[in-house]
Scaffold this active site. Sequence first.
Site, PDB file in Angstrom:
ATOM      1  N   GLY A  46     -17.655  -4.964  -6.705  1.00 49.39           N
ATOM      2  CA  GLY A  46     -18.059  -4.179  -5.547  1.00 49.39           C
ATOM      3  C   GLY A  46     -18.190  -2.719  -5.910  1.00 49.39           C
ATOM      4  O   GLY A  46     -17.766  -2.297  -7.000  1.00 49.39           O
ATOM      5  N   GLN A  51     -18.385   6.361  -4.708  1.00 44.10           N
ATOM      6  CA  GLN A  51     -18.279   6.197  -6.167  1.00 44.10           C
ATOM      7  C   GLN A  51     -19.539   6.635  -6.897  1.00 44.10           C
ATOM      8  O   GLN A  51     -19.509   6.819  -8.119  1.00 44.10           O
ATOM      9  CB  GLN A  51     -17.970   4.737  -6.526  1.00 44.10           C
ATOM     10  CG  GLN A  51     -16.587   4.294  -6.085  1.00 44.10           C
ATOM     11  CD  GLN A  51     -16.320   2.885  -6.565  1.00 44.10           C
ATOM     12  OE1 GLN A  51     -16.658   1.928  -5.895  1.00 44.10           O
ATOM     13  NE2 GLN A  51     -15.734   2.759  -7.749  1.00 44.10           N
ATOM     14  N   CYS A  88     -10.941  -0.772 -11.043  1.00 43.83           N
ATOM     15  CA  CYS A  88     -11.913   0.007 -10.282  1.00 43.83           C
ATOM     16  C   CYS A  88     -12.859   0.700 -11.256  1.00 43.83           C
ATOM     17  O   CYS A  88     -12.406   1.235 -12.271  1.00 43.83           O
ATOM     18  CB  CYS A  88     -11.179   1.044  -9.442  1.00 43.83           C
ATOM     19  SG  CYS A  88     -12.264   2.096  -8.459  1.00 43.83           S
ATOM     20  N   LEU A  89     -14.141   0.688 -10.950  1.00 47.98           N
ATOM     21  CA  LEU A  89     -15.133   1.332 -11.823  1.00 47.98           C
ATOM     22  C   LEU A  89     -14.919   2.840 -11.916  1.00 47.98           C
ATOM     23  O   LEU A  89     -15.415   3.482 -12.833  1.00 47.98           O
ATOM     24  CB  LEU A  89     -16.556   1.030 -11.329  1.00 47.98           C
ATOM     25  CG  LEU A  89     -16.989  -0.445 -11.349  1.00 47.98           C
ATOM     26  CD1 LEU A  89     -18.372  -0.602 -10.732  1.00 47.98           C
ATOM     27  CD2 LEU A  89     -16.959  -1.016 -12.760  1.00 47.98           C
ATOM     28  N   HIS A 130     -10.379  -3.385  -1.039  1.00 53.61           N
ATOM     29  CA  HIS A 130     -10.476  -2.351  -2.065  1.00 53.61           C
ATOM     30  C   HIS A 130     -11.636  -1.393  -1.754  1.00 53.61           C
ATOM     31  O   HIS A 130     -11.475  -0.169  -1.778  1.00 53.61           O
ATOM     32  CB  HIS A 130     -10.670  -3.018  -3.436  1.00 53.61           C
ATOM     33  CG  HIS A 130     -10.859  -2.061  -4.570  1.00 53.61           C
ATOM     34  ND1 HIS A 130      -9.960  -1.948  -5.600  1.00 53.61           N
ATOM     35  CD2 HIS A 130     -11.856  -1.179  -4.850  1.00 53.61           C
ATOM     36  CE1 HIS A 130     -10.396  -1.015  -6.453  1.00 53.61           C
ATOM     37  NE2 HIS A 130     -11.554  -0.542  -6.025  1.00 53.61           N
ATOM     38  N   GLU A 131     -12.803  -1.972  -1.441  1.00 52.96           N
ATOM     39  CA  GLU A 131     -13.986  -1.131  -1.209  1.00 52.96           C
ATOM     40  C   GLU A 131     -13.882  -0.353   0.103  1.00 52.96           C
ATOM     41  O   GLU A 131     -14.293   0.810   0.176  1.00 52.96           O
ATOM     42  CB  GLU A 131     -15.266  -1.976  -1.234  1.00 52.96           C
ATOM     43  CG  GLU A 131     -15.552  -2.680  -2.559  1.00 52.96           C
ATOM     44  CD  GLU A 131     -15.505  -1.796  -3.787  1.00 52.96           C
ATOM     45  OE1 GLU A 131     -15.735  -0.575  -3.691  1.00 52.96           O
ATOM     46  OE2 GLU A 131     -15.211  -2.333  -4.874  1.00 52.96           O
ATOM     47  N   HIS A 134     -11.960   2.816  -0.263  1.00 57.43           N
ATOM     48  CA  HIS A 134     -12.734   3.922  -0.853  1.00 57.43           C
ATOM     49  C   HIS A 134     -13.358   4.797   0.237  1.00 57.43           C
ATOM     50  O   HIS A 134     -13.526   6.003   0.045  1.00 57.43           O
ATOM     51  CB  HIS A 134     -13.881   3.372  -1.724  1.00 57.43           C
ATOM     52  CG  HIS A 134     -13.505   3.080  -3.148  1.00 57.43           C
ATOM     53  ND1 HIS A 134     -13.071   4.051  -4.017  1.00 57.43           N
ATOM     54  CD2 HIS A 134     -13.523   1.930  -3.864  1.00 57.43           C
ATOM     55  CE1 HIS A 134     -12.835   3.499  -5.211  1.00 57.43           C
ATOM     56  NE2 HIS A 134     -13.100   2.205  -5.140  1.00 57.43           N
TER      57      HIS A 134
END
Length: 154
Positions: A46, A51, A88-89, A130-131, A134
């Site tokens: 995701g 991000q 996480c990216l 998680h997303e 953000h």
Amino acid sequence: MALRYVVQIGDPVLRQKCEEVKKFDNDLFELLDDMKETVREENGAGLAAPQIGVPLRVVVIDLEEGYFELINPKFIAQKGKQTGAEGCLSVRGKQGIVTRPNKVKIEYRTRDGRKRTVTAEGLFARAICHELDHLDGVLYVDLAQNIVDVKEEK
Ligand code: NI
């Protein structure tokens, strides 16, 4: 479509509370298309708009269950607990153990502004949690225990 740079922890955009999307226009479609290209290139589960430096309430999820574009997503219900590894990216080379609800139901809008709901379990629910975090400036490292270094898979 264009590949976008994924900002890293320490960048203030990751700590912002993101704004709701009000216009379902070409700028939004372009953002969504860029997010799709970027999440696929990075092999992510995701990606959230902040991000890539855009403080809007937009998330994409790319899992077995399908590819989802979630605009202005909100939790309607949460149930149970699961504890597992997350990365996480925007936090390269790390993983941590995070406890999340096992099942969630959210409401969101599609790119053409239609209201939808989706119910998710397991990894799908974890990715959504998680997303969505953000969008409120929360990173998994704020919630995780045992953050460890992992080798980059590329
Ligand atoms: Ni993340």
